[in-house]
Scaffold this motif. Sequence first.
Motif, PDB file in Angstrom:
ATOM      1  N   MET A  43      37.529  11.400 -21.660  1.00  0.00           N
ATOM      2  CA  MET A  43      38.562  11.845 -20.726  1.00  0.00           C
ATOM      3  C   MET A  43      39.912  11.955 -21.421  1.00  0.00           C
ATOM      4  O   MET A  43      40.678  12.896 -21.170  1.00  0.00           O
ATOM      5  N   ARG A  44      40.201  11.010 -22.304  1.00  0.00           N
ATOM      6  CA  ARG A  44      41.459  11.080 -23.055  1.00  0.00           C
ATOM      7  C   ARG A  44      41.492  12.291 -23.969  1.00  0.00           C
ATOM      8  O   ARG A  44      42.529  12.961 -24.104  1.00  0.00           O
ATOM      9  N   VAL A  45      40.354  12.582 -24.608  1.00  0.00           N
ATOM     10  CA  VAL A  45      40.264  13.767 -25.462  1.00  0.00           C
ATOM     11  C   VAL A  45      40.502  15.029 -24.635  1.00  0.00           C
ATOM     12  O   VAL A  45      41.232  15.946 -25.049  1.00  0.00           O
ATOM     13  N   ALA A  46      39.886  15.086 -23.447  1.00  0.00           N
ATOM     14  CA  ALA A  46      40.039  16.262 -22.587  1.00  0.00           C
ATOM     15  C   ALA A  46      41.500  16.477 -22.218  1.00  0.00           C
ATOM     16  O   ALA A  46      42.028  17.601 -22.312  1.00  0.00           O
ATOM     17  N   ARG A  47      42.174  15.429 -21.834  1.00  0.00           N
ATOM     18  CA  ARG A  47      43.566  15.569 -21.413  1.00  0.00           C
ATOM     19  C   ARG A  47      44.473  15.902 -22.591  1.00  0.00           C
ATOM     20  O   ARG A  47      45.415  16.694 -22.463  1.00  0.00           O
ATOM     21  N   SER A  48      44.184  15.317 -23.748  1.00  0.00           N
ATOM     22  CA  SER A  48      44.999  15.625 -24.924  1.00  0.00           C
ATOM     23  C   SER A  48      44.824  17.081 -25.353  1.00  0.00           C
ATOM     24  O   SER A  48      45.727  17.673 -25.955  1.00  0.00           O
ATOM     25  N   ALA A  49      43.655  17.666 -25.023  1.00  0.00           N
ATOM     26  CA  ALA A  49      43.411  19.073 -25.354  1.00  0.00           C
ATOM     27  C   ALA A  49      44.043  20.020 -24.338  1.00  0.00           C
ATOM     28  O   ALA A  49      44.046  21.237 -24.543  1.00  0.00           O
ATOM     29  N   GLY A  50      44.562  19.485 -23.252  1.00  0.00           N
ATOM     30  CA  GLY A  50      45.197  20.310 -22.233  1.00  0.00           C
ATOM     31  C   GLY A  50      44.353  20.570 -21.008  1.00  0.00           C
ATOM     32  O   GLY A  50      44.735  21.363 -20.144  1.00  0.00           O
ATOM     33  N   LEU A  51      43.200  19.903 -20.906  1.00  0.00           N
ATOM     34  CA  LEU A  51      42.359  20.035 -19.731  1.00  0.00           C
ATOM     35  C   LEU A  51      42.781  19.034 -18.661  1.00  0.00           C
ATOM     36  O   LEU A  51      43.182  17.908 -18.977  1.00  0.00           O
ATOM     37  N   GLN A  52      42.701  19.433 -17.413  1.00  0.00           N
ATOM     38  CA  GLN A  52      42.896  18.504 -16.310  1.00  0.00           C
ATOM     39  C   GLN A  52      41.553  17.889 -15.939  1.00  0.00           C
ATOM     40  O   GLN A  52      40.507  18.537 -16.058  1.00  0.00           O
ATOM     41  N   VAL A  53      41.592  16.642 -15.450  1.00  0.00           N
ATOM     42  CA  VAL A  53      40.363  15.896 -15.197  1.00  0.00           C
ATOM     43  C   VAL A  53      40.306  15.467 -13.737  1.00  0.00           C
ATOM     44  O   VAL A  53      41.219  14.789 -13.237  1.00  0.00           O
ATOM     45  N   ALA A  54      39.235  15.864 -13.071  1.00  0.00           N
ATOM     46  CA  ALA A  54      38.910  15.327 -11.743  1.00  0.00           C
ATOM     47  C   ALA A  54      37.785  14.325 -11.932  1.00  0.00           C
ATOM     48  O   ALA A  54      36.791  14.618 -12.598  1.00  0.00           O
ATOM     49  N   LEU A  55      37.929  13.150 -11.361  1.00  0.00           N
ATOM     50  CA  LEU A  55      36.993  12.048 -11.582  1.00  0.00           C
ATOM     51  C   LEU A  55      36.323  11.642 -10.280  1.00  0.00           C
ATOM     52  O   LEU A  55      36.999  11.436  -9.268  1.00  0.00           O
ATOM     53  N   ILE A  56      35.001  11.530 -10.311  1.00  0.00           N
ATOM     54  CA  ILE A  56      34.247  10.916  -9.219  1.00  0.00           C
ATOM     55  C   ILE A  56      33.761   9.564  -9.723  1.00  0.00           C
ATOM     56  O   ILE A  56      33.023   9.490 -10.718  1.00  0.00           O
ATOM     57  N   THR A  57      34.161   8.500  -9.049  1.00  0.00           N
ATOM     58  CA  THR A  57      33.848   7.152  -9.515  1.00  0.00           C
ATOM     59  C   THR A  57      33.775   6.208  -8.326  1.00  0.00           C
ATOM     60  O   THR A  57      33.905   6.644  -7.174  1.00  0.00           O
ATOM     61  N   ASP A  58      33.576   4.931  -8.598  1.00  0.00           N
ATOM     62  CA  ASP A  58      33.475   3.957  -7.512  1.00  0.00           C
ATOM     63  C   ASP A  58      34.762   3.172  -7.313  1.00  0.00           C
ATOM     64  O   ASP A  58      34.890   2.439  -6.331  1.00  0.00           O
ATOM     65  N   LEU A  59      35.732   3.303  -8.217  1.00  0.00           N
ATOM     66  CA  LEU A  59      36.966   2.533  -8.141  1.00  0.00           C
ATOM     67  C   LEU A  59      38.171   3.462  -8.161  1.00  0.00           C
ATOM     68  O   LEU A  59      38.271   4.330  -9.029  1.00  0.00           O
TER      69      LEU A  59
END
Length: 307
Positions: A223-239
């Motif tokens: 996720m950090r790599v994705a954001r550093s590359a300029g991608l936005q991240v939507a996360l599905i998680t339990d917390l």
Amino acid sequence: MPSPQQARAQASAITSGRTAPEAGAAPMSQLRELFDGPRLSPGQRRIAQYLIEHITEAAFLSITDLAERVGVSQPSVTRFAAAVGFSGYPALRERLQSIALSALGSTPGTPAEVTSNELQAAVDAEIENLENLRRDFADPDEVIRVGRALSESTPLTVLGLRISVSLAEYFTYAARRIHPDVRVVTRGGSVAYDALLQSREAGGTWVLAFGMPRHAHETLTAMRVARSAGLQVALITDLGLGQLADEADVTFATGTGSRLVFDSYAAPVVLSAALLQAMTDADPERTQGRLEEYEQVAEQHQFFLRD
């Protein structure tokens, strides 16, 4: 005849109309209140399962006897007591005994809450997760917004590592029916980095990540790599809080079933389906065209049985 997917795509879309808040769900049984909140290890879940299934007897066992019955060490029982909020096993046993005596004193027989077996308890917990998700959907604006963003991202990358692989593959399989370029990343390390960087270079703007417990370091790093590359991240998680949520641009938090040795994911799957529905609503003409084209190919090559 339209396929089931086409029929659902043609059905009423998600709207942003709000409804009045619903009343809270009925409280869980006393035992479930003790064991459902904390995140228990597989060994601790075995202890909880034994206590639920044998409450009227297990509540009066010594720590040595309980450890022997479950097949764990005495320190494991002590750690379990601490994990569910007690100072030690004696304090936990005192609470269990009050529940057991209440069960024994009821007429006729033991209350259904205590007599239900562990499989029924697991289903009850998932029902509660779905009820909570239903309340969250009273305001679907965020789901609609993110679904539209995922629809517009070409390519769209879906990330799911370790236990989250199955959720990522489910979403990807369905999304490919309605989106021209969906890429799935199910391996961590440099393989994930390459895929994420290539996605951004190809014009992608969003990543949908799944982060189910136990949360993996490699998911956080990807996720950090994705954001550093300029991608936005939507996360599905339990917390809704924590390191994964901190790295996401948008977080959808929903409960997972943790009553059995391995988690179950009824609510995350429904949430995934809601995002897929929002993607279909974002571009209905593309959705309809792609589904019709797919049905023609499926018919030509006889992908499916005629049920």
